[in-house]
Design a protein around this motif. Structure first.
Motif, PDB file in Angstrom:
ATOM      1  N   ALA A 186       0.951  -1.362   0.015  1.00 23.71           N
ATOM      2  CA  ALA A 186       0.360  -0.247   0.212  1.00 23.71           C
ATOM      3  C   ALA A 186       0.831   0.914   0.333  1.00 23.71           C
ATOM      4  O   ALA A 186       1.522   1.623   1.278  1.00 23.71           O
ATOM      5  N   PRO A 187       1.169   1.569  -1.163  1.00 21.31           N
ATOM      6  CA  PRO A 187       1.610   2.725  -1.600  1.00 21.31           C
ATOM      7  C   PRO A 187       1.580   4.199  -0.844  1.00 21.31           C
ATOM      8  O   PRO A 187       0.271   3.955  -0.792  1.00 21.31           O
ATOM      9  N   GLY A 188       2.197   5.145   0.051  1.00 20.51           N
ATOM     10  CA  GLY A 188       1.575   6.324   0.624  1.00 20.51           C
ATOM     11  C   GLY A 188       2.280   7.564  -1.151  1.00 20.51           C
ATOM     12  O   GLY A 188       1.751   7.362  -2.154  1.00 20.51           O
ATOM     13  N   HIS A 189       3.024   8.719  -0.780  1.00 23.82           N
ATOM     14  CA  HIS A 189       3.199   9.622  -1.881  1.00 23.82           C
ATOM     15  C   HIS A 189       3.928   9.151  -2.246  1.00 23.82           C
ATOM     16  O   HIS A 189       5.151   9.526  -1.903  1.00 23.82           O
ATOM     17  N   HIS A 190       4.048   8.566  -3.854  1.00 29.74           N
ATOM     18  CA  HIS A 190       6.043   8.696  -3.347  1.00 29.74           C
ATOM     19  C   HIS A 190       5.464   9.395  -5.417  1.00 29.74           C
ATOM     20  O   HIS A 190       4.523   9.646  -5.882  1.00 29.74           O
ATOM     21  N   ASP A 191       6.757   9.459  -6.105  1.00 29.35           N
ATOM     22  CA  ASP A 191       6.488  10.753  -7.197  1.00 29.35           C
ATOM     23  C   ASP A 191       6.748  10.259  -8.281  1.00 29.35           C
ATOM     24  O   ASP A 191       7.595   9.340  -9.034  1.00 29.35           O
ATOM     25  N   ARG A 225       9.529  14.221   2.899  1.00 33.96           N
ATOM     26  CA  ARG A 225       9.491  14.153   1.101  1.00 33.96           C
ATOM     27  C   ARG A 225       8.277  12.791   1.089  1.00 33.96           C
ATOM     28  O   ARG A 225       8.383  11.820   1.285  1.00 33.96           O
ATOM     29  N   LEU A 226       8.607  13.488  -0.843  1.00 32.77           N
ATOM     30  CA  LEU A 226       7.275  12.033  -1.404  1.00 32.77           C
ATOM     31  C   LEU A 226       9.088  10.544  -1.345  1.00 32.77           C
ATOM     32  O   LEU A 226       9.611  10.998  -2.113  1.00 32.77           O
ATOM     33  N   GLY A 227       8.042  10.154  -1.857  1.00 35.61           N
ATOM     34  CA  GLY A 227       9.377   8.467  -1.581  1.00 35.61           C
ATOM     35  C   GLY A 227       9.269   8.357  -3.729  1.00 35.61           C
ATOM     36  O   GLY A 227       9.088   8.956  -3.766  1.00 35.61           O
ATOM     37  N   ASP A 228      10.779   8.230  -3.056  1.00 34.04           N
ATOM     38  CA  ASP A 228      11.026   7.779  -4.504  1.00 34.04           C
ATOM     39  C   ASP A 228      10.668   6.131  -4.843  1.00 34.04           C
ATOM     40  O   ASP A 228      10.410   5.294  -4.194  1.00 34.04           O
ATOM     41  N   PRO A 229       9.858   6.140  -6.549  1.00 28.62           N
ATOM     42  CA  PRO A 229       9.652   4.766  -6.708  1.00 28.62           C
ATOM     43  C   PRO A 229       9.947   3.451  -6.241  1.00 28.62           C
ATOM     44  O   PRO A 229       9.726   2.660  -5.839  1.00 28.62           O
ATOM     45  N   LEU A 230      11.245   3.767  -6.363  1.00 24.10           N
ATOM     46  CA  LEU A 230      12.049   2.237  -6.052  1.00 24.10           C
ATOM     47  C   LEU A 230      12.580   1.898  -4.860  1.00 24.10           C
ATOM     48  O   LEU A 230      12.204   0.677  -4.682  1.00 24.10           O
ATOM     49  N   GLU A 231      11.946   2.680  -3.552  1.00 27.50           N
ATOM     50  CA  GLU A 231      11.785   2.627  -2.407  1.00 27.50           C
ATOM     51  C   GLU A 231      10.571   1.605  -2.262  1.00 27.50           C
ATOM     52  O   GLU A 231      11.092   0.901  -1.652  1.00 27.50           O
ATOM     53  N   PHE A 232       9.620   1.831  -3.289  1.00 32.01           N
ATOM     54  CA  PHE A 232       8.354   1.308  -2.882  1.00 32.01           C
ATOM     55  C   PHE A 232       9.008  -0.605  -4.253  1.00 32.01           C
ATOM     56  O   PHE A 232       8.310  -1.117  -3.447  1.00 32.01           O
ATOM     57  N   GLY A 233       9.774   0.306  -5.499  1.00 32.98           N
ATOM     58  CA  GLY A 233      10.391  -1.116  -5.620  1.00 32.98           C
ATOM     59  C   GLY A 233      11.011  -2.852  -4.774  1.00 32.98           C
ATOM     60  O   GLY A 233      10.584  -3.853  -5.060  1.00 32.98           O
ATOM     61  N   ASN A 234      11.934  -1.221  -3.330  1.00 39.53           N
ATOM     62  CA  ASN A 234      12.779  -2.667  -2.859  1.00 39.53           C
ATOM     63  C   ASN A 234      11.204  -3.664  -2.152  1.00 39.53           C
ATOM     64  O   ASN A 234      11.902  -4.880  -2.145  1.00 39.53           O
ATOM     65  N   ALA A 235      10.631  -2.817  -1.482  1.00 39.05           N
ATOM     66  CA  ALA A 235       9.627  -3.309  -0.313  1.00 39.05           C
ATOM     67  C   ALA A 235       8.520  -4.683  -1.171  1.00 39.05           C
ATOM     68  O   ALA A 235       8.303  -5.503  -0.835  1.00 39.05           O
ATOM     69  N   VAL A 236       7.694  -3.924  -2.112  1.00 39.05           N
ATOM     70  CA  VAL A 236       7.576  -5.146  -3.099  1.00 39.05           C
ATOM     71  C   VAL A 236       8.509  -5.949  -3.706  1.00 39.05           C
ATOM     72  O   VAL A 236       7.971  -7.393  -3.147  1.00 39.05           O
ATOM     73  N   ALA A 237       9.368  -6.321  -3.911  1.00 36.44           N
ATOM     74  CA  ALA A 237      10.498  -7.245  -4.054  1.00 36.44           C
ATOM     75  C   ALA A 237      10.707  -8.164  -2.609  1.00 36.44           C
ATOM     76  O   ALA A 237      10.580  -9.375  -2.904  1.00 36.44           O
ATOM     77  N   PHE A 238      10.658  -7.698  -1.694  1.00 31.08           N
ATOM     78  CA  PHE A 238      10.960  -8.720  -0.487  1.00 31.08           C
ATOM     79  C   PHE A 238       9.322  -9.046  -0.188  1.00 31.08           C
ATOM     80  O   PHE A 238       9.997 -10.700  -0.416  1.00 31.08           O
TER      81      PHE A 238
END
Length: 264
Positions: A186-191, A225-238
């Motif tokens: 569940a993402p918050g605000h990413h750029d 700050r807003l999140g970097d999409p790759l930070e979200f990608g890290n969580a999905v991969a995990f």
């Protein structure tokens, strides 16, 4: 910030299908999965944009409009023929348009359901036989913090993504005996382009500059700050990886600490 550093999550040669992968959080999720050594099948509606994203990520492009149920089935078949099956599904779709109850008709309701809820259902149906045959798998539904705390002006997203969470909780129980884990990210605000679109809509509605809207949002996030999409990608991969082998039936919020709810 997060970036795409190799985590060695045990994803080497796993087969992952990522929907909505031409940009934003879908593309970022595909990127991290590919970095981790997975074979990544990437789907999205815009074929040219998808091909460019796949070239950058190192994945394989399988164009698809997720609102087309028959196309989901045929695309899944093509991916299975190419890679031999599925280990991971990342079900993602662009969000429904913003608006209030009085601004939508039945066509908008059905369109939002088809885009957000039915696409996740249909993609899951398409990969389950393969996952069962392979002895297990992981399904990650990309939802939103709106499933935990509704956001004004996002009625359709509030409704349809919450339905996906209900499906996730139920499937985690039904599919656990098949060694198939089901979770939501569940993402918050990413750029991302989606957040930029919503910021522009708020800017127009409030008569304020977009930069002011974005600064206000960033100030509401504890990390500032807003999140970097790759930070979200890290969580999905995990979540999709063997490193998360005992995590199922949960909705993980990736929002920089923005959500105030105690229930996670």
């Amino acid at each position: 910030m997060g970036g795409g550093a190799l985590m060695d999550l045990g994803l080497q040669d796993k087969v992952a299908w990522v929907l909505g992968a031409s940009s934003g959080l879908g593309k970022a999720s595909a990127q991290i999965l590919a970095n981790e050594g997975a074979h990544v099948a990437m789907s999205a509606r815009d074929e040219a944009k998808l091909e460019a994203a796949a070239d950058k990520v190192g994945g394989s492009a399988f164009p698809l409009d997720v609102k087309d149920g028959e196309a989901i089935i045929s695309t899944a078949s093509a991916i299975e023929e190419r890679f031999g099956g599925f280990d991971i599904l990342v079900a993602n779709a662009g969000g429904p348009p913003p608006g209030t109850f009085d601004s939508f008709d039945d066509d908008a309701l059905y369109d939002a359901f088809t885009l957000t809820t039915a696409s996740a259902w249909r993609a899951t149906k398409a990969v389950l036989p393969s996952m069962r045959a392979r002895g297990g798998g992981a399904i990650v539904y990309i939802t939103s913090i709106t499933t935990k705390e509704v956001v004004d002006g996002l009625l359709l997203s509030n409704m349809m993504r919450a339905a996906v969470v209900g499906m996730m909780k139920t499937l985690a129980r039904e599919l656990g005996p098949d060694n198939i884990r089901v979770v939501c990210a569940a993402p918050g605000h990413h750029d991302t382009p989606r957040v930029q679109q919503l910021d522009e809509a708020r800017s127009k509605a409030e008569g304020k500059p977009v930069d002011e809207i974005r600064a206000r949002m960033a100030s509401s996030i504890p990390l500032g700050r807003l999140g970097d999409p790759l930070e979200f990608g890290n969580a999905v991969a995990f979540l999709a990886s063997p490193a998360a082998s005992y995590i199922s039936g949960v909705s993980l919020t990736i929002d920089g600490g923005q959500l105030r709810s105690i229930s996670m």
